[in-house]
Design a protein around this motif. Structure first.
Motif, PDB file in Angstrom:
ATOM      1  N   SER A   1      35.199  26.174  27.342  1.00  0.00           N
ATOM      2  CA  SER A   1      36.583  26.521  27.026  1.00  0.00           C
ATOM      3  C   SER A   1      36.805  27.991  27.368  1.00  0.00           C
ATOM      4  CB  SER A   1      36.868  26.298  25.533  1.00  0.00           C
ATOM      5  OG  SER A   1      36.772  24.933  25.200  1.00  0.00           O
ATOM      6  N   ILE A   2      37.881  28.274  28.092  1.00  0.00           N
ATOM      7  CA  ILE A   2      38.205  29.636  28.499  1.00  0.00           C
ATOM      8  C   ILE A   2      39.443  30.086  27.737  1.00  0.00           C
ATOM      9  CG2 ILE A   2      38.793  31.146  30.429  1.00  0.00           C
ATOM     10  CD1 ILE A   2      35.930  29.914  30.495  1.00  0.00           C
ATOM     11  N   TYR A   3      39.297  31.207  27.038  1.00  0.00           N
ATOM     12  CA  TYR A   3      40.389  31.707  26.194  1.00  0.00           C
ATOM     13  C   TYR A   3      41.154  32.853  26.845  1.00  0.00           C
ATOM     14  CZ  TYR A   3      38.115  28.933  22.620  1.00  0.00           C
ATOM     15  OH  TYR A   3      37.563  27.881  21.912  1.00  0.00           O
ATOM     16  N   GLN A   4      40.507  33.533  27.780  1.00  0.00           N
ATOM     17  CA  GLN A   4      41.124  34.674  28.437  1.00  0.00           C
ATOM     18  C   GLN A   4      40.360  34.942  29.729  1.00  0.00           C
ATOM     19  OE1 GLN A   4      42.909  38.090  26.125  1.00  0.00           O
ATOM     20  NE2 GLN A   4      41.005  39.057  26.731  1.00  0.00           N
ATOM     21  N   ILE A   5      41.061  35.541  30.694  1.00  0.00           N
ATOM     22  CA  ILE A   5      40.444  35.854  31.987  1.00  0.00           C
ATOM     23  C   ILE A   5      40.776  37.291  32.353  1.00  0.00           C
ATOM     24  CG2 ILE A   5      40.356  35.259  34.445  1.00  0.00           C
ATOM     25  CD1 ILE A   5      41.316  32.434  33.640  1.00  0.00           C
ATOM     26  N   PHE A   6      39.788  38.022  32.872  1.00  0.00           N
ATOM     27  CA  PHE A   6      40.069  39.309  33.489  1.00  0.00           C
ATOM     28  C   PHE A   6      40.378  39.033  34.960  1.00  0.00           C
ATOM     29  CE2 PHE A   6      36.863  41.809  30.625  1.00  0.00           C
ATOM     30  CZ  PHE A   6      37.744  41.706  29.558  1.00  0.00           C
ATOM     31  N   LEU A   7      41.538  39.452  35.414  1.00  0.00           N
ATOM     32  CA  LEU A   7      41.891  39.409  36.821  1.00  0.00           C
ATOM     33  C   LEU A   7      41.685  40.810  37.373  1.00  0.00           C
ATOM     34  CD1 LEU A   7      43.166  38.337  39.451  1.00  0.00           C
ATOM     35  CD2 LEU A   7      45.409  38.717  38.406  1.00  0.00           C
ATOM     36  N   LEU A   8      40.785  40.943  38.344  1.00  0.00           N
ATOM     37  CA  LEU A   8      40.415  42.256  38.862  1.00  0.00           C
ATOM     38  C   LEU A   8      41.236  42.583  40.100  1.00  0.00           C
ATOM     39  CD1 LEU A   8      36.585  41.766  38.348  1.00  0.00           C
ATOM     40  CD2 LEU A   8      38.171  43.018  36.883  1.00  0.00           C
ATOM     41  N   CYS A   9      42.307  43.319  39.863  1.00  0.00           N
ATOM     42  CA  CYS A   9      43.173  43.737  40.955  1.00  0.00           C
ATOM     43  C   CYS A   9      43.887  45.021  40.550  1.00  0.00           C
ATOM     44  CB  CYS A   9      44.182  42.649  41.316  1.00  0.00           C
ATOM     45  SG  CYS A   9      45.502  42.418  40.108  1.00  0.00           S
ATOM     46  N   GLU A  10      44.489  45.697  41.510  1.00  0.00           N
ATOM     47  CA  GLU A  10      45.201  46.939  41.229  1.00  0.00           C
ATOM     48  C   GLU A  10      46.687  46.674  41.031  1.00  0.00           C
ATOM     49  OE1 GLU A  10      43.768  50.441  43.443  1.00  0.00           O
ATOM     50  OE2 GLU A  10      42.467  49.034  44.522  1.00  0.00           O
ATOM     51  N   LYS A  11      47.372  47.674  40.505  1.00  0.00           N
ATOM     52  CA  LYS A  11      48.777  47.506  40.121  1.00  0.00           C
ATOM     53  C   LYS A  11      49.657  47.084  41.287  1.00  0.00           C
ATOM     54  CE  LYS A  11      52.474  49.722  37.489  1.00  0.00           C
ATOM     55  NZ  LYS A  11      52.558  48.586  36.549  1.00  0.00           N
TER      56      LYS A  11
ATOM     57  N   ARG B   1      50.568  34.624  31.788  1.00  0.00           N
ATOM     58  CA  ARG B   1      51.110  35.973  31.888  1.00  0.00           C
ATOM     59  C   ARG B   1      49.970  36.966  31.988  1.00  0.00           C
ATOM     60  NH1 ARG B   1      52.715  39.132  26.801  1.00  0.00           N
ATOM     61  NH2 ARG B   1      51.624  38.155  25.065  1.00  0.00           N
ATOM     62  N   TYR B   2      50.310  38.158  32.456  1.00  0.00           N
ATOM     63  CA  TYR B   2      49.310  39.147  32.824  1.00  0.00           C
ATOM     64  C   TYR B   2      49.604  40.458  32.100  1.00  0.00           C
ATOM     65  CZ  TYR B   2      48.999  35.643  36.491  1.00  0.00           C
ATOM     66  OH  TYR B   2      48.896  34.455  37.163  1.00  0.00           O
ATOM     67  N   ILE B   3      48.582  41.022  31.454  1.00  0.00           N
ATOM     68  CA  ILE B   3      48.739  42.264  30.701  1.00  0.00           C
ATOM     69  C   ILE B   3      47.711  43.266  31.221  1.00  0.00           C
ATOM     70  CG2 ILE B   3      48.761  43.348  28.431  1.00  0.00           C
ATOM     71  CD1 ILE B   3      49.109  40.529  27.241  1.00  0.00           C
ATOM     72  N   ARG B   4      48.193  44.358  31.810  1.00  0.00           N
ATOM     73  CA  ARG B   4      47.266  45.336  32.366  1.00  0.00           C
ATOM     74  C   ARG B   4      46.658  46.187  31.258  1.00  0.00           C
ATOM     75  NH1 ARG B   4      45.426  46.753  36.949  1.00  0.00           N
ATOM     76  NH2 ARG B   4      46.848  45.338  38.034  1.00  0.00           N
ATOM     77  N   TRP B   5      45.323  46.332  31.296  1.00  0.00           N
ATOM     78  CA  TRP B   5      44.621  47.167  30.333  1.00  0.00           C
ATOM     79  C   TRP B   5      43.746  48.217  31.017  1.00  0.00           C
ATOM     80  CZ3 TRP B   5      39.248  46.988  30.466  1.00  0.00           C
ATOM     81  CH2 TRP B   5      38.675  45.876  31.108  1.00  0.00           C
ATOM     82  N   HIS B   6      43.639  48.129  32.342  1.00  0.00           N
ATOM     83  CA  HIS B   6      42.855  49.076  33.122  1.00  0.00           C
ATOM     84  C   HIS B   6      43.468  49.107  34.514  1.00  0.00           C
ATOM     85  CE1 HIS B   6      39.394  50.603  35.470  1.00  0.00           C
ATOM     86  NE2 HIS B   6      39.022  51.178  34.340  1.00  0.00           N
ATOM     87  N   ASN B   7      43.306  50.220  35.226  1.00  0.00           N
ATOM     88  CA  ASN B   7      43.933  50.280  36.556  1.00  0.00           C
ATOM     89  C   ASN B   7      43.320  49.315  37.567  1.00  0.00           C
ATOM     90  OD1 ASN B   7      41.515  51.574  37.169  1.00  0.00           O
ATOM     91  ND2 ASN B   7      42.430  53.588  37.467  1.00  0.00           N
ATOM     92  N   LYS B   8      42.206  48.678  37.178  1.00  0.00           N
ATOM     93  CA  LYS B   8      41.586  47.679  38.053  1.00  0.00           C
ATOM     94  C   LYS B   8      41.532  46.290  37.422  1.00  0.00           C
ATOM     95  CE  LYS B   8      40.713  50.773  41.160  1.00  0.00           C
ATOM     96  NZ  LYS B   8      39.406  51.439  41.261  1.00  0.00           N
ATOM     97  N   ALA B   9      42.110  46.119  36.242  1.00  0.00           N
ATOM     98  CA  ALA B   9      41.964  44.827  35.552  1.00  0.00           C
ATOM     99  C   ALA B   9      43.147  44.491  34.670  1.00  0.00           C
ATOM    100  CB  ALA B   9      40.687  44.829  34.698  1.00  0.00           C
ATOM    101  N   MET B  10      43.459  43.182  34.619  1.00  0.00           N
ATOM    102  CA  MET B  10      44.475  42.656  33.722  1.00  0.00           C
ATOM    103  C   MET B  10      43.897  41.512  32.899  1.00  0.00           C
ATOM    104  SD  MET B  10      48.074  42.544  35.824  1.00  0.00           S
ATOM    105  CE  MET B  10      47.522  41.476  37.154  1.00  0.00           C
ATOM    106  N   ASP B  11      44.399  41.351  31.669  1.00  0.00           N
ATOM    107  CA  ASP B  11      44.125  40.146  30.893  1.00  0.00           C
ATOM    108  C   ASP B  11      45.054  39.053  31.377  1.00  0.00           C
ATOM    109  OD1 ASP B  11      42.226  41.299  29.221  1.00  0.00           O
ATOM    110  OD2 ASP B  11      43.687  41.817  27.672  1.00  0.00           O
ATOM    111  N   VAL B  12      44.536  37.849  31.500  1.00  0.00           N
ATOM    112  CA  VAL B  12      45.358  36.679  31.820  1.00  0.00           C
ATOM    113  C   VAL B  12      45.297  35.742  30.621  1.00  0.00           C
ATOM    114  CG1 VAL B  12      45.765  34.780  33.424  1.00  0.00           C
ATOM    115  CG2 VAL B  12      44.718  36.909  34.249  1.00  0.00           C
ATOM    116  N   ILE B  13      46.468  35.428  30.061  1.00  0.00           N
ATOM    117  CA  ILE B  13      46.564  34.549  28.902  1.00  0.00           C
ATOM    118  C   ILE B  13      47.757  33.622  29.083  1.00  0.00           C
ATOM    119  CG2 ILE B  13      45.496  36.243  27.353  1.00  0.00           C
ATOM    120  CD1 ILE B  13      48.269  36.922  26.301  1.00  0.00           C
TER     121      ILE B  13
END
Length: 258
Positions: free
Chosen positions: A142-152, A166-178
């Motif tokens: 079961s996957i609850y969240q994904i880091f998508l590794l991309c830039e803004k 939806r995508y929430i940026r938390w780092h300049n190279k990564a977003m949370d996907v939920i």
């Protein structure tokens, strides 16, 4: 209003930029607990990222993975995974963009590419162990969240590609996907229902873009002085910086500690 429970974000709230918890924060949380008020972690992080912090603070209840996995006094009470078909669609689309992904279960996490530089940089900022390597982890767990590794500047490549995410940026190279209908607020509401406490009797502290819904879902939403500027309008009160007694001063404002 007499508040019965307080929810704390971690990064930028309980811990500073160096991922250290200020000693006055530790003392403030302990004073809160000594007065019979429950302290709960509410974070985008997975449980395996904050176990030492929770142990140090004596906290055994948490809303993790941006509301997807909720534990009360050590017992899981709520979970909501990303639909398998949505994960698969994202995997296929990210592969076309040459973007790496990190899949988060509730007890472990794995990347679909080994030692990707974006993964190394973003995960290093959390000061946690790197994920394992297993491109098929999402097929078996079961996957609850994904880091998508991309830039803004690459975010637009995911606009309306996979419905329901939806995508929430938390780092300049990564977003949370939920899932688009999920937030910390959803997990908080599930926990409050479980223990029979009204939202008006709860307080929440946060500093990031994934804290907007949480601050509006409780009776008193407090933003840290170091918060993202877009978060502050969602707060009822803005306290001081995490390194300048932010938690202590916020709890004093709420009338919860002396």
């Amino acid at each position: 209003m007499t508040y019965k429970i307080v929810f704390f974000d971690i990064d930028g709230t309980l811990v500073n930029e160096d991922k250290q918890i200020p000693e006055d924060t530790v003392e403030a949380v302990r004073q809160l607990q000594s007065r019979g008020v429950e302290a709960v972690i509410a974070t985008g992080r997975a449980p395996y990222f904050f176990a030492p912090l929770a142990e140090r603070l004596g906290i055994d209840s948490f809303v993790s993975l941006n509301g997807a996995y909720v534990v009360y006094k050590g017992e899981p009470i709520f979970s909501r995974e990303i639909p398998r078909e949505s994960v698969e669609a994202l995997v296929n689309h990210a592969a076309k963009q040459n973007h790496s992904l990190v899949f988060q279960g509730h007890s472990s996490y794995y990347a679909n590419e080994s030692s990707h530089p974006h993964m190394v940089e973003s995960v290093s900022s959390l000061k946690v162990d790197f994920p394992g390597f297993d491109p098929h982890f999402w097929k078996n767990e079961s996957i609850y969240q994904i880091f998508l590794l991309c830039e803004k500047h690459e975010e637009h490549l995911y606009d309306e590609v996979v419905p329901g995410l939806r995508y929430i940026r938390w780092h300049n190279k990564a977003m949370d996907v939920i899932p688009s209908d999920r937030s910390k607020a959803q997990g908080i509401e599930a926990l409050l229902r479980h223990i029979g406490v009204a939202p008006e009797e709860a307080v929440a502290f946060g500093d990031g873009l994934n804290d907007k819904e949480m601050l509006k879902a409780v009776g008193l939403g407090i933003a840290m002085g170091n918060s993202h500027d877009e978060l502050k309008p969602f707060a009822d009160y803005v306290t001081t910086h995490v390194d300048e007694g932010g938690i202590r001063n916020g709890l004093r404002f709420a009338g919860l500690i002396g």
